[in-house]
Design an enzyme around this catalytic site. Structure first.
Site, short mmCIF file in Angstrom:
data_model
loop_
_atom_site.label_atom_id
_atom_site.label_comp_id
_atom_site.label_asym_id
_atom_site.label_seq_id
_atom_site.Cartn_x
_atom_site.Cartn_y
_atom_site.Cartn_z
N PRO A 1 9.59 -41.91 1.31
CA PRO A 1 10.78 -42.69 0.93
C PRO A 1 10.58 -43.42 -0.40
CG PRO A 1 9.86 -43.46 3.02
CD PRO A 1 8.95 -42.39 2.53
N GLU B 1 1.94 -44.69 9.35
CA GLU B 1 2.55 -45.61 8.38
C GLU B 1 2.43 -45.09 6.96
OE1 GLU B 1 4.20 -47.64 10.26
OE2 GLU B 1 2.93 -46.88 11.88
N ARG C 1 17.10 -21.19 -1.37
CA ARG C 1 18.45 -20.69 -1.66
C ARG C 1 18.67 -20.42 -3.14
NH1 ARG C 1 22.36 -21.07 2.00
NH2 ARG C 1 23.89 -21.49 0.40
N ASP D 1 29.12 -22.62 -3.52
CA ASP D 1 28.74 -23.75 -2.69
C ASP D 1 29.07 -25.09 -3.30
OD1 ASP D 1 27.86 -22.65 -0.39
OD2 ASP D 1 25.73 -22.67 -0.91
N1 4HQ Z 1 8.85 -40.52 5.45
N2 4HQ Z 1 11.99 -38.57 2.54
C1 4HQ Z 1 6.60 -39.57 5.80
C2 4HQ Z 1 10.19 -40.44 5.09
C3 4HQ Z 1 10.68 -39.50 4.03
C4 4HQ Z 1 11.94 -39.57 3.42
C5 4HQ Z 1 8.47 -41.67 6.27
C6 4HQ Z 1 7.80 -39.67 4.93
C7 4HQ Z 1 7.20 -41.50 7.02
C8 4HQ Z 1 4.94 -40.78 7.05
N3 4HQ Z 1 10.05 -38.47 3.50
N4 4HQ Z 1 6.15 -40.88 6.26
N5 4HQ Z 1 12.90 -40.46 3.64
O1 4HQ Z 1 10.99 -41.16 5.62
O2 4HQ Z 1 10.84 -37.91 2.58
#
Ligand code: 4HQ
Length: 243
Positions: free
Chosen positions: A87, A114, A152, A167
């Site tokens: 994230p 985590e 794709r 698309d």
């Molecule tokens: N993660 N976009 C992996 C995500 C995530 C996201 C949270 C990644 C937990 C361990 N990955 N960890 N949003 O939420 O790619």
């Protein structure tokens, strides 16, 4: 294109890689996806991949050594673009998908718990990539989003090239509405123009409906467009009266 994935849950990928459009592309050799178990790169009898965070705070983190070993082992024959799903990453969009599709080798790192020891990012990650502003329990689903969207863009993966062009987002607009038989559903008839056989009129109708849908559902797409037409020449001009 070659794609390698590192995860502690390789089994999650089997049906995803076997079925549908992607399954056909993989079977046809248009892309070569290999999923690797992070635990194969541990060197203790328990094959452990996690530990407590320095500084406390609870939860568990993925330790650096198995990741460093795995990424380096999979970077030997060619130099992949090494992407950690996170994230904290830049948000994936259609433009980034097209750029990634131009790479010859991707290595996708899927974390759990985590997160991962920061030194993995320091040493063997080229970029962090997010599929959206929400929290997943692991990077696997995010990696599948990357694989499916990127695949794709590879010529031959999607049956008809015109379905890729048509698309949503291809031209910065949402898709126009689609209809198939039966011609009336619960009193709702198919728009007359689609039965007319007038190809130019059908094309114009679809273009107008795509603009209307975009303005109504995702107006942000019209203001964010890099190639946004100058005022007056806007494809939205003349739509106002229709309402
Ligand atoms: N993660 N976009 C992996 C995500 C995530 C996201 C949270 C990644 C937990 C361990 N990955 N960890 N949003 O939420 O790619």
């Amino acid at each position: 294109m070659r794609i390698d994935v590192i995860t502690i849950f390789p089994e999650m990928f089997a049906p995803f890689l076997e079925l549908g459009v992607l399954g056909r592309g993989v079977a046809a050799g248009l892309l070569d996806v290999t999923v690797h178990d992070l635990r194969d790169y541990t060197d203790d009898p328990h094959r452990s991949v996690d530990d407590e965070p320095y500084g406390g705070g609870g939860g568990m983190l993925m330790t650096a050594p198995p990741w460093l070993a795995a990424v380096r082992a999979l970077s030997r024959e060619s130099k992949p673009r090494r992407i950690l799903l996170s994230p904290q990453g830049r948000r994936l969009d259609g433009e980034r998908v097209a750029e990634l599709a131009a790479e010859s080798h991707l290595l996708l790192l899927c974390g759990r718990y985590e997160g991962i020891d920061e030194r993995v990012i320091d040493r063997v990650v080229d970029e962090e990539l997010s599929i959206g502003d929400y929290v997943l329990s692991g990077g696997e689903i995010a990696a599948m989003v990357v694989i499916e969207s990127v695949s794709r863009e590879i010529p031959g993966v999607v049956g008809l090239p015109q379905s890729v062009e048509r698309d949503s987002f291809r031209d910065g607009l949402l898709d126009f509405p689609h209809y198939t038989r039966p011609s009336v559903v619960e009193g709702l008839a198919v728009p007359e123009v689609l039965l007319s056989g007038h190809h130019a009129e059908i094309e114009a109708w679809r273009q107008r409906k795509a603009l209307e849908a975009t303005r109504r559902k995702r107006p942000d797409l019209l203001t964010e467009r890099r190639d946004a037409p100058a005022v007056g020449k806007s494809p939205c001009a003349g739509l106002e009266e229709e309402k």
